[in-house]
Design an enzyme around this catalytic site. Structure first.
Site: not given
Ligand SMILES: [Zn+2]
Length: 336
Positions: A39, A42, A60
């Site tokens: 992510t 991205h 995260h």
């Molecule tokens: Zn992750």
């Protein structure tokens, strides 16, 4: 302290900043390691600029030590080692059906709000999971992706002795394979990248190249004709979606792990013909984090072999460029 700001246009800037004040119900974490997620890549590619408020700190997949407690925080002490479950459920909606981890008003910490690629990071205390004192914090940073795998395998209802096929051998695909094998399943991966297949081999996970091998035939041979009880679609590509229905046996379960942002053709006839089931899975629930930490702490999974590179936060720009240039890599960690 330092923070790495994503400022758009495939650019990170590492800047000195002051720590945010710690409000009630929050804790200040001293971030040890932050893993780079698909992510995050991205976001780096500008594909999520409508969700990210520039300039923003992202990330995260964090292991950390508690540095300071806000008011109304009990059960935690300064110095505790933790992993963060980066979900902020927000207000419950009737359509949530009680599933707060995928609720309508869910905000993902590190995408919708500031993330962990910085020295100090304030998060709600309810997002914390305790890491065992003896667990290396490098492994602690794998808790989040491992929790994804635990969630996927749990929702697949995988049983010992069942055959599982995983389409896509990136970090999440390999973690699913490791968790599924640990559950007693026979596991076969499909992955076109030779370097990733070599890592699978090193982990004693059989992996075939779908570009040169007919995957249906390979699964047939691997399962003595029984075909797969569970197929995990982790590739996110049209070819994976096309073949997934061919690999499952009668009443087999197909688990949709990958994020398919565009609709893709699915052979719905096979769902009718073989009474297949499609299971969607997204993020994790608290029990998946507990399971991930238990597995990581027990050293039953060779997680350290999934860490490709550990770099200082200052090198964030070159780390993202390296990931772009080397799609065969697995987990890249930033030392914060
Ligand atoms: Zn992750």
């Amino acid at each position: 302290m330092k923070a790495a700001y994503y400022s758009g246009n495939q650019t990170f800037e590492v800047q000195p900043t002051d720590p945010e004040p710690v409000s009630s119900g929050m804790v200040r974490l001293k971030v040890a390691y932050c893993g780079v997620c698909g992510t995050d890549v991205h976001i780096y590619h500008g594909k999520m600029d409508q969700r990210v408020r520039l300039p923003q700190v992202i990330g995260h997949e964090v292991s950390a030590e508690i540095a300071e407690l806000g008011e109304a925080v009990s059960d935690w002490q300064v110095g505790d080692k933790v992993a963060v479950r980066p979900l902020q459920p927000g207000l419950a909606d009737p359509s949530d059906n009680g599933q707060r981890h995928i609720g309508k008003n869910l905000r993902f910490i590190g995408i919708d709000t500031p993330g962990g690629m910085q020295t100090y990071w304030n998060v709600p205390a309810y997002t914390l999971h305790r890491l065992p004192e003896q667990m290396p914090l490098e492994l602690g940073a794998l808790t989040e992706p491992l929790a994804v795998a635990c969630h996927d395998v749990r929702l697949s209802r995988l049983q010992p002795g069942e055959n599982a096929v995983i389409i896509g051998g990136g970090p999440i695909g390999v973690l699913i394979a490791l968790v599924a094998r640990h559950k007693g399943a026979n596991v076969l991966l499909s992955e076109p990248n030779a370097t990733r297949r070599a890592l699978c081999q090193q982990l004693h996970l059989p992996a075939v190249d779908p570009m040169t091998t007919n995957l249906v035939n390979a699964v047939e041979a691997f399962t003595n004709g029984a075909m797969a009880d569970v197929v995990f679609e982790v590739s996110g590509v049209a070819a994976g979606v096309k073949v997934m229905t061919e690999l499952a046996r009668a009443r087999g379960r197909i688990v949709m792990v990958a994020i398919h942002s565009e609709p893709k053709p699915v052979d719905l006839f096979r769902f009718f013909w073989r009474e297949l089931q499609l299971i969607g899975t997204r993020v994790y629930e608290p029990e998946d984090f507990d399971e991930a930490i238990r597995l990581a702490a027990s050293a039953e999974l060779p997680l350290d072999q999934l860490i490709t590179q550990i770099s200082p936060l200052e090198d964030i720009q070159s780390v993202f460029e390296t990931i772009d240039n080397n799609p065969a890599g697995m987990k890249y960690l930033l030392k914060c």
